[in-house]
Design an enzyme around this catalytic site. Sequence first.
Site, PDB file in Angstrom:
ATOM      1  N   HIS A 267       0.820  -1.202   0.000  1.00 32.38           N
ATOM      2  CA  HIS A 267       0.000   0.000   0.000  1.00 32.38           C
ATOM      3  C   HIS A 267       0.866   1.269   0.000  1.00 32.38           C
ATOM      4  O   HIS A 267       1.923   1.320   0.601  1.00 32.38           O
ATOM      5  CB  HIS A 267      -0.940   0.010   1.208  1.00 32.38           C
ATOM      6  CG  HIS A 267      -0.239  -0.014   2.531  1.00 32.38           C
ATOM      7  ND1 HIS A 267       0.234  -1.157   3.105  1.00 32.38           N
ATOM      8  CD2 HIS A 267       0.070   0.986   3.389  1.00 32.38           C
ATOM      9  CE1 HIS A 267       0.802  -0.880   4.261  1.00 32.38           C
ATOM     10  NE2 HIS A 267       0.726   0.420   4.456  1.00 32.38           N
ATOM     11  N   ASN A 268       0.388   2.273  -0.732  1.00 33.72           N
ATOM     12  CA  ASN A 268       1.008   3.611  -0.831  1.00 33.72           C
ATOM     13  C   ASN A 268       2.309   3.626  -1.618  1.00 33.72           C
ATOM     14  O   ASN A 268       2.943   4.683  -1.728  1.00 33.72           O
ATOM     15  CB  ASN A 268       1.281   4.221   0.553  1.00 33.72           C
ATOM     16  CG  ASN A 268       0.047   4.340   1.404  1.00 33.72           C
ATOM     17  OD1 ASN A 268      -1.061   4.418   0.895  1.00 33.72           O
ATOM     18  ND2 ASN A 268       0.231   4.339   2.716  1.00 33.72           N
TER      19      ASN A 268
END
Length: 368
Positions: free
Chosen positions: A259-260
């Site tokens: 994620h990210n």
Amino acid sequence: MAHSIAEIARALGAEAAGDLSLRVVRAAEPAMAGADDLALAMDPRYADGLAKGQARAAMLWPGADWQALGLKAAIFAPRGRLAMAGLSAMMDPGPEISPGLHAMTVIDPTAEIGAGAAIGPFVSIGRGARIGARARIASHVAIAEGAVIGDDALILCGARIGARVRIGHRFICQPGAVIGSDGFSFVTPEKSGVEEIRKTLSQRSEIHEQSWVRIHSLGSVSIGDDVEIGANCTIDRGTIRDTVIGRGTKLDNQVHIGHNVQVGEDTLLCGQVGIAGSSRIGNRVVLAGQVGVNDNIFVGDDVIAGGGTKIFTNAPKGRVLLGYPAVKMETHVEMQKALRRLPRLGSRVAALEAVISPSSAADRPEED
């Protein structure tokens, strides 16, 4: 489909000689080539194989004596693998997906399907999704609500594309990939053992029970034009902002993007690469098989990391890395040379100790 030598040479921008009207239907290794095949011998090492096969035409290295090799026609490829890219594109028929929408699809009435799309059976497309023109979607693909996919996409069997994922033009997705799964993000009500170790690097105070609370992923995934995603890749959506894959980047099979993560343009991530959450990968980076990247770090533009490298700290642009933990490649090579010399060095030290202090050497316990 058959192609003439002239057509192939023209498409590749390559020189050709001999009977340019000769037609071939397949590409083949020299020793296994039949009369209707184009033998691939772009290096002199493969010339001997031509005598074992039956090819009348071959793709050869520049300056090759094609007549002495018993051929009727030849194409000359200054850069063999680049010529292979063009040739394979010409000869690849692609998956068989019938034009139009198969009767066994489930498409929300609010979804938009571009002109000329071909969508196979058991495909589901959610509310408000938009599929670009000439998209080809094979069976058992699921595209969730709000997803946007550009023109000329090819999405193969069993891929899963999550809610609000945005994908550019000319996207290729291999079977089983999952784009837009939840990020692996959890927190404990009190400071966790992991947080403590991150700060102390080894020391722990009192160990106590801990439970994990989910941090939900509110972002999604944004993918640029001309991106390819390999089989069984997994790309997590961002916690707040999107996880990003830049234009022209290629992911091999079983790559995991946390994620990210922000991945730049024209980057190559080979099989089983894993990039932990919130890290940034620059443009034109090459990470070989099983490279791991720690969370919250930056890998600069044009970095190359050899197979199995583990990157725990920021990597400056242009650096060539190898090892666990990652070091400059030349440093890693010197370290490995030193390791191989250790047994001999140990024997020399033991011999010197025996000369300098015989009694202490005799008293030393033998090693296993």
